[in-house]
Design a protein around this motif. Structure first.
Motif, short mmCIF file in Angstrom:
data_model
loop_
_atom_site.label_atom_id
_atom_site.label_comp_id
_atom_site.label_asym_id
_atom_site.label_seq_id
_atom_site.Cartn_x
_atom_site.Cartn_y
_atom_site.Cartn_z
N ILE A 44 0.83 -1.21 0.00
CA ILE A 44 0.00 0.00 0.00
C ILE A 44 0.86 1.26 0.00
O ILE A 44 1.69 1.45 0.88
CB ILE A 44 -0.93 0.02 1.23
N LYS A 45 0.63 2.10 -1.02
CA LYS A 45 1.28 3.41 -1.05
C LYS A 45 0.37 4.47 -0.45
O LYS A 45 0.81 5.34 0.29
CB LYS A 45 1.64 3.77 -2.50
N LYS A 46 -0.92 4.36 -0.77
CA LYS A 46 -1.88 5.38 -0.33
C LYS A 46 -3.24 4.74 -0.14
O LYS A 46 -3.71 4.01 -1.00
CB LYS A 46 -1.97 6.48 -1.40
N LEU A 47 -3.84 4.99 1.02
CA LEU A 47 -5.17 4.46 1.29
C LEU A 47 -6.22 5.38 0.69
O LEU A 47 -6.16 6.61 0.84
CB LEU A 47 -5.38 4.37 2.81
N LEU A 48 -7.19 4.80 -0.01
CA LEU A 48 -8.28 5.54 -0.64
C LEU A 48 -9.58 5.27 0.10
O LEU A 48 -9.67 4.34 0.91
CB LEU A 48 -8.42 5.12 -2.10
#
Length: 267
Positions: A44-48
């Motif tokens: 995971i780079k960025k949680l949406l």
């Protein structure tokens, strides 16, 4: 299952299921059908936001103590308004205070968000929860000046500015929350608890809301229902406590998790 939506290290948007050890395994297929759990780990780079809603239907004045603090009578029927899907915001990303169409009275509202998983219409109360895919945390951010003074009697203007519906951090499937009206729910502003109550105080519980909203009306998979907020909103504080640039707002719901967003002026 605890489902997330995220951007991975390659910049691709993925859906995944969180595991007890903190890892995330990729899901394939339609999340509203029978998503297939794979053995592939997602970095995971960025949680949406865990879902991109097809519509956002909201309920006002749905907690007894909140109705009392605003001086409103208990409604005979659910108070319904809509928010645009432009309002969606990701966990950890900023709530933007409107500057161009200025608001100086932006408020927080912790809310349980219900996600419909199956197309439905004219659903009975007894069958209602069978159409729920899952639940997540929401902040129904509200510009009270535009909602109550400048909106022409409608609430949607004050509720539908960009970034005004943070959702997340996870979507918890309905089998893990058999009773959505028995959950502790809180708002924490800069470390101070502002709202601290339980979803059992809803005037219209989740099955009643689905029965009402589906009456002569089709609810599609991906419909998000915001179920109202408990007492303790900023406008009811003495003096009122409006959101300011630099604030940090956290929504916590038992069994789901923590949704945190900073606050900035509109960019």
């Amino acid at each position: 299952m605890r489902i997330i939506r995220c951007e991975d290290i390659n910049g691709e948007v993925k859906q995944a299921a969180l595991q007890s050890d903190g890892t995330a395994l990729a899901l394939t297929g339609d999340v509203f059908e029978i998503p297939q759990l794979t053995a592939s780990k997602v970095e995971i780079k960025k949680l949406l936001a865990p879902i991109c809603p097809v519509s956002i239907i909201c309920i006002g004045l749905n907690y007894r103590k909140h109705a009392e603090e605003t001086g409103a009578k208990f409604p005979e029927y659910p108070v319904v308004f809509l928010k645009g899907i432009n309002t969606l915001q990701n966990p950890g990303e900023a709530i933007q205070l409107p500057v161009h169409l200025r608001s100086d009275e932006v408020d927080y509202e912790c809310e349980l968000a219900v996600v419909i998983g199956r197309k439905c219409k004219n659903v009975s109360r007894s069958e209602a929860l069978k159409y729920v895919f899952g639940y997540t945390c929401s902040n129904d951010v509200s510009a009270r000046d535009w909602q109550l003074k400048r909106g022409g009697g409608q609430w949607s203007r004050g509720k539908s500015f960009d970034t005004f519906t943070p959702l997340g951090p996870v979507l918890v499937t309905g089998d893990e929350i058999p009773n959505p009206n028995a959950l502790n729910i809180r708002t924490i502003l800069n470390g101070r608890v502002m709202q601290d109550w339980n979803t059992n105080d809803m005037i219209f519980d989740v099955p009643a809301l689905i029965e009402f909203l589906s009456g002569s009306t089709t609810l599609l998979p991906g419909t998000v229902i915001l179920t109202g907020t408990p007492h303790g909103v900023g406008m009811a504080q003495k003096p009122p406590r409006w959101l300011q640039s630099g604030d940090s707002v956290t929504i916590e719901i038992e069994g789901i998790g923590t949704l945190q967003n900073p606050v900035v002026n509109e960019i």
